[in-house]
Design a protein around this motif. Structure first.
Motif, PDB file in Angstrom:
ATOM      1  N   ASP A  38       0.652  -1.070   0.046  1.00 54.56           N
ATOM      2  CA  ASP A  38      -0.061  -0.004  -0.119  1.00 54.56           C
ATOM      3  C   ASP A  38       0.665   1.360  -0.018  1.00 54.56           C
ATOM      4  OD1 ASP A  38      -2.198  -1.598   0.154  1.00 54.56           O
ATOM      5  OD2 ASP A  38      -2.521  -1.399   2.146  1.00 54.56           O
ATOM      6  N   LEU A  39       1.894   1.314   0.721  1.00 55.33           N
ATOM      7  CA  LEU A  39       2.888   2.455   1.019  1.00 55.33           C
ATOM      8  C   LEU A  39       3.448   2.599  -0.457  1.00 55.33           C
ATOM      9  CD1 LEU A  39       4.017   2.089   4.546  1.00 55.33           C
ATOM     10  CD2 LEU A  39       2.707   3.702   3.647  1.00 55.33           C
ATOM     11  N   ILE A  40       4.048   1.846  -1.018  1.00 58.36           N
ATOM     12  CA  ILE A  40       4.825   1.698  -2.183  1.00 58.36           C
ATOM     13  C   ILE A  40       3.819   2.346  -3.283  1.00 58.36           C
ATOM     14  CG2 ILE A  40       5.546   0.343  -4.339  1.00 58.36           C
ATOM     15  CD1 ILE A  40       6.460  -1.753  -2.222  1.00 58.36           C
ATOM     16  N   GLY A  41       2.633   1.987  -3.638  1.00 54.71           N
ATOM     17  CA  GLY A  41       1.655   2.451  -4.342  1.00 54.71           C
ATOM     18  C   GLY A  41       1.401   4.083  -4.026  1.00 54.71           C
ATOM     19  N   HIS A  42       1.231   4.379  -2.825  1.00 51.54           N
ATOM     20  CA  HIS A  42       1.210   5.856  -2.414  1.00 51.54           C
ATOM     21  C   HIS A  42       2.402   6.619  -2.763  1.00 51.54           C
ATOM     22  CE1 HIS A  42       0.029   9.206   0.065  1.00 51.54           C
ATOM     23  NE2 HIS A  42       1.360   9.225   0.682  1.00 51.54           N
ATOM     24  N   PHE A  43       3.613   6.250  -2.410  1.00 51.73           N
ATOM     25  CA  PHE A  43       4.666   6.971  -2.485  1.00 51.73           C
ATOM     26  C   PHE A  43       5.289   7.065  -3.831  1.00 51.73           C
ATOM     27  CE2 PHE A  43       5.508   6.460   2.041  1.00 51.73           C
ATOM     28  CZ  PHE A  43       5.965   7.828   2.557  1.00 51.73           C
ATOM     29  N   MET A  44       4.844   6.057  -4.648  1.00 60.75           N
ATOM     30  CA  MET A  44       5.282   6.219  -6.304  1.00 60.75           C
ATOM     31  C   MET A  44       4.418   7.371  -6.870  1.00 60.75           C
ATOM     32  SD  MET A  44       6.166   2.390  -7.466  1.00 60.75           S
ATOM     33  CE  MET A  44       6.618   3.022  -8.744  1.00 60.75           C
ATOM     34  N   ARG A  45       3.305   7.735  -6.241  1.00 60.07           N
ATOM     35  CA  ARG A  45       2.628   8.828  -6.814  1.00 60.07           C
ATOM     36  C   ARG A  45       3.005  10.243  -6.248  1.00 60.07           C
ATOM     37  NH1 ARG A  45      -1.095   4.751  -5.840  1.00 60.07           N
ATOM     38  NH2 ARG A  45      -1.817   5.741  -3.896  1.00 60.07           N
ATOM     39  N   GLN A  46       3.681  10.155  -5.456  1.00 58.72           N
ATOM     40  CA  GLN A  46       4.325  11.577  -4.783  1.00 58.72           C
ATOM     41  C   GLN A  46       5.524  12.213  -5.356  1.00 58.72           C
ATOM     42  OE1 GLN A  46       2.151  12.612  -2.183  1.00 58.72           O
ATOM     43  NE2 GLN A  46       1.211  10.580  -3.061  1.00 58.72           N
ATOM     44  N   GLY A  47       5.397  13.670  -5.308  1.00 57.54           N
ATOM     45  CA  GLY A  47       6.593  14.359  -5.762  1.00 57.54           C
ATOM     46  C   GLY A  47       7.960  13.966  -5.329  1.00 57.54           C
ATOM     47  N   ASP A  48       8.074  13.536  -4.253  1.00 57.56           N
ATOM     48  CA  ASP A  48       9.638  13.038  -4.019  1.00 57.56           C
ATOM     49  C   ASP A  48      10.105  11.879  -4.837  1.00 57.56           C
ATOM     50  OD1 ASP A  48       9.722  14.968  -2.041  1.00 57.56           O
ATOM     51  OD2 ASP A  48       9.847  13.608  -0.238  1.00 57.56           O
ATOM     52  N   PHE A  49       9.034  10.937  -4.940  1.00 57.32           N
ATOM     53  CA  PHE A  49       9.526   9.863  -5.985  1.00 57.32           C
ATOM     54  C   PHE A  49      10.027  10.344  -7.387  1.00 57.32           C
ATOM     55  CE2 PHE A  49       8.437   6.681  -9.052  1.00 57.32           C
ATOM     56  CZ  PHE A  49       9.440   5.392  -8.876  1.00 57.32           C
ATOM     57  N   LYS A  50       9.096  11.230  -7.911  1.00 58.96           N
ATOM     58  CA  LYS A  50       9.674  11.713  -9.189  1.00 58.96           C
ATOM     59  C   LYS A  50      10.824  12.769  -9.212  1.00 58.96           C
ATOM     60  CE  LYS A  50       4.646  11.672 -10.403  1.00 58.96           C
ATOM     61  NZ  LYS A  50       3.483  12.432 -10.055  1.00 58.96           N
ATOM     62  N   GLU A  51      10.873  13.323  -7.841  1.00 59.38           N
ATOM     63  CA  GLU A  51      12.329  14.483  -7.898  1.00 59.38           C
ATOM     64  C   GLU A  51      13.470  13.413  -7.775  1.00 59.38           C
ATOM     65  OE1 GLU A  51      15.006  17.198  -7.254  1.00 59.38           O
ATOM     66  OE2 GLU A  51      13.170  17.225  -8.226  1.00 59.38           O
ATOM     67  N   GLY A  52      13.367  12.158  -6.928  1.00 56.94           N
ATOM     68  CA  GLY A  52      14.352  11.407  -6.899  1.00 56.94           C
ATOM     69  C   GLY A  52      14.969  10.727  -8.052  1.00 56.94           C
ATOM     70  N   ILE A  53      14.019  10.454  -8.850  1.00 55.45           N
ATOM     71  CA  ILE A  53      14.467   9.734 -10.237  1.00 55.45           C
ATOM     72  C   ILE A  53      14.997  11.011 -10.866  1.00 55.45           C
ATOM     73  CG2 ILE A  53      13.460   8.779 -12.265  1.00 55.45           C
ATOM     74  CD1 ILE A  53      13.476   6.824 -10.028  1.00 55.45           C
ATOM     75  N   ALA A  54      14.497  12.037 -10.795  1.00 57.43           N
ATOM     76  CA  ALA A  54      14.917  13.288 -11.887  1.00 57.43           C
ATOM     77  C   ALA A  54      16.099  13.619 -11.280  1.00 57.43           C
ATOM     78  CB  ALA A  54      13.966  14.565 -11.891  1.00 57.43           C
ATOM     79  N   ALA A  55      16.616  13.814 -10.120  1.00 59.99           N
ATOM     80  CA  ALA A  55      17.722  13.899  -9.681  1.00 59.99           C
ATOM     81  C   ALA A  55      18.866  13.063 -10.022  1.00 59.99           C
ATOM     82  CB  ALA A  55      17.747  14.349  -8.153  1.00 59.99           C
TER      83      ALA A  55
END
Length: 136
Positions: free
Chosen positions: A95-112
């Motif tokens: 459940d938490l994986i699904g939640h966090f993968m939709r958050q900005g920090d996930f996208k920012e971590g990948i982009a960085a």
């Protein structure tokens, strides 16, 4: 003497059953080098470099890891220590994986990572869904 203050519960979870049995059955003195090999310690550092090493890890966590991710992982870890049901932990983490993968920090971590720059994570506060979760 018995294994005092819950040591019989926590020690096998930290160093494994065989190491815990050795320590608790023999009552022998166990030095830091052996404790590090058992996994009880993350590392050993000379006195003169100790604080430099501690700050190095702290800086890495502070600058490279999403605060919401650390908060969630800490809550999960301590909650999971209190029960013996691995399935509960697995289901909650899904459940938490699904939640966090939709958050900005996930996208920012990948982009960085892809851009070779330090991440710029958002507000460390996590939303009500995560903080109210039984496994977080």
């Amino acid at each position: 003497m018995p294994a005092e203050y819950g040591l019989s519960w926590i020690l096998p979870r930290i160093v494994g059953l065989t190491h815990a049995a050795d320590i608790l059955y023999t009552g022998r003195i166990v030095y830091s080098e052996e404790l590090a090999r058992m996994g009880f310690l993350n590392g050993l550092f000379p006195r003169e470099n100790f604080m430099d090493e501690v700050y190095k890890v702290a800086r890495m966590v502070a600058t490279q890891v999403s605060p919401a991710s650390v908060t969630s992982a800490k809550r999960q870890m301590y909650a999971d220590l209190l029960h013996l049901a691995p399935r509960r932990s697995i289901d909650g983490s899904k459940d938490l994986i699904g939640h966090f993968m939709r958050q900005g920090d996930f996208k920012e971590g990948i982009a960085a990572y892809n851009e070779g720059r330090p991440p710029r994570f958002g507000d460390p506060a996590i939303d009500e869904k995560v903080s109210a979760s039984g496994v977080s």
